[in-house]
Design an enzyme around this catalytic site. Sequence first.
Site, short mmCIF file in Angstrom:
data_model
loop_
_atom_site.label_atom_id
_atom_site.label_comp_id
_atom_site.label_asym_id
_atom_site.label_seq_id
_atom_site.Cartn_x
_atom_site.Cartn_y
_atom_site.Cartn_z
N TYR A 160 0.82 -1.21 0.00
CA TYR A 160 0.00 0.00 0.00
C TYR A 160 0.85 1.27 0.00
CZ TYR A 160 -3.10 -3.73 1.43
OH TYR A 160 -3.77 -4.91 1.49
N TYR A 217 -13.09 -7.43 4.52
CA TYR A 217 -11.84 -7.44 3.75
C TYR A 217 -11.57 -8.87 3.31
CZ TYR A 217 -7.01 -7.23 2.30
OH TYR A 217 -5.88 -7.35 1.56
N ASP A 251 -14.69 -16.78 5.03
CA ASP A 251 -13.28 -16.42 4.89
C ASP A 251 -12.67 -16.40 6.29
OD1 ASP A 251 -10.84 -15.17 4.68
OD2 ASP A 251 -11.52 -13.59 3.33
N LYS A 261 -2.96 -17.06 6.19
CA LYS A 261 -2.23 -16.38 7.27
C LYS A 261 -1.53 -17.32 8.26
CE LYS A 261 -3.74 -11.76 6.81
NZ LYS A 261 -4.95 -11.23 6.18
C1 LIG Z 1 -5.31 -11.16 4.74
C2 LIG Z 1 -6.65 -11.58 4.33
C3 LIG Z 1 -6.92 -12.00 3.01
C4 LIG Z 1 -5.87 -11.95 1.92
O1 LIG Z 1 -4.82 -12.82 2.16
P1 LIG Z 1 -3.41 -12.56 1.41
O2 LIG Z 1 -2.58 -13.73 1.82
O3 LIG Z 1 -2.90 -11.25 1.94
O4 LIG Z 1 -3.70 -12.52 -0.04
C5 LIG Z 1 -8.19 -12.40 2.70
N1 LIG Z 1 -9.17 -12.43 3.64
C6 LIG Z 1 -8.94 -12.07 4.92
C7 LIG Z 1 -10.06 -12.15 5.91
C8 LIG Z 1 -7.69 -11.60 5.30
O5 LIG Z 1 -7.49 -11.21 6.56
#
Ligand SMILES: *Cc1c(COP(=O)(O)O)cnc(C)c1O
Length: 430
Positions: free
Chosen positions: A18, A150, A251, A280
């Site tokens: 960013y 997000y 997610d 993550k």
């Molecule tokens: C970080 C994140 C993503 C994206 O993951 P990247 O490995 O950075 O591409 C997608 N969804 C959530 C909820 C996240 O916290």
Amino acid sequence: MRHEQLLDLDRQHVWHPYGPMPGRTEPLLVESAAGVRLRLAEEFCGQRELVDGMSSWWSAVHGYNHPVLNEAAHRQLERMSHVMFGGLTHEPAVRLAKRLVDVTPPGLEHVFLADSGSVSVEVAVKMCLQYWRSQGLGGKQRLLTWRGGYHGDTWQPMSVCDPEGGMHELWSGVLPRQVFASAPPSGFDAPPDEQYLRHLRETVARHADELAAVIVEPVVQGAGGMRFHSPAYVRVLREACDEHGVLLVLDEIATGFGRTGALFASEHAGIVPDVMCLGKALTGGYLTMAATLCTPRVAEGISRGDVPVLAHGPTFMGNPLAAAVADASVGLLLDGDWAGEVRRIEGGLRAGLAEAAGLPGVRETRVLGAIGVVQLDHEVDMERATRAAAGAGVWLRPFRDMVYAMPPYVTGDEDVARICTAMCAAAAEG
Ligand SMILES: *Cc1c(COP(=O)(O)O)cnc(C)c1O
């Protein structure tokens, strides 16, 4: 290379998250990391070592340089660091997939290994669209989410990020146009708002014919604003999806692997999604890998269609090195007392952030599991806040109008207290 030279070349050539190019703020040069501490190449605000309050963006749950994860990486490196996944397979990927099926809520049986969280969301979306296409319902192409979310920085994930608060409003005319419900009312423990429950049910019902899936982060909205909500809202989405023939994607890239106090946040709601994204903390912060899991219904639905394959296959799919470390990381988590550690950190954050609630400029503080947030009533001055935290010996990366932390689960009580002190200092200065 000398430190000044490194930083100079960094500024000239290296793009940071960013950020503009060339960079306008100077990043800190990290020499090494061990346990919960980052060792800087040079003193910053009087400190050479900083306690990491960020787990490197939710990922380093076991801390850095962990002997078990190092060992897994070394062992795998000596066998092979990578082979293609088309037509070949290997023990690390198979073991990891089996482990993920075992630890995630029942019913998620098939695993697509992707190379980042955003890609795992792309794969989830592709699965859902293709599922309906295979059923002869190719008109079901849109996604529904709630505001404040997000889901990553590639195209489809961007389209379901918060359209206002996030960094993606710039693309509003270019992105696929998805259906947005209002943001969930705040508060993990707050009694569910009947009117909002109705709003969710109605929004799913109204758009069901064009919806492939509902996609949300369960219980914690992370990078979209670090807000917590009642699991009841996740539950009602499950019901509405079932009633109206829409798939549910959760997610759990940020919430998975214990961060909220449950191994997966969907367990707070007691429901199982059709598709789940993990990332993550999956590799304990060592390497980039994510996973998209789905139910047999979704997999069979796709595989019965006129294009009976999932047309996705990244070059580094199933990377053995990342898979071996991920398997070791999840094993380490399950063998230890992750729930006790997260609860201990939750207690430490609650106690340590109580004082922040009274500071001028602070709207509220909130804690869930190993996540602590100080919500300001103004945009944070990132540089001042970062310096204030570093002066207290802690690495924090505040954003928008908040100072937050999600420490590694191995953070000791004294270091949790230090993180809280630093958050208060950052909130006071920023
Ligand atoms: C970080 C994140 C993503 C994206 O993951 P990247 O490995 O950075 O591409 C997608 N969804 C959530 C909820 C996240 O916290």
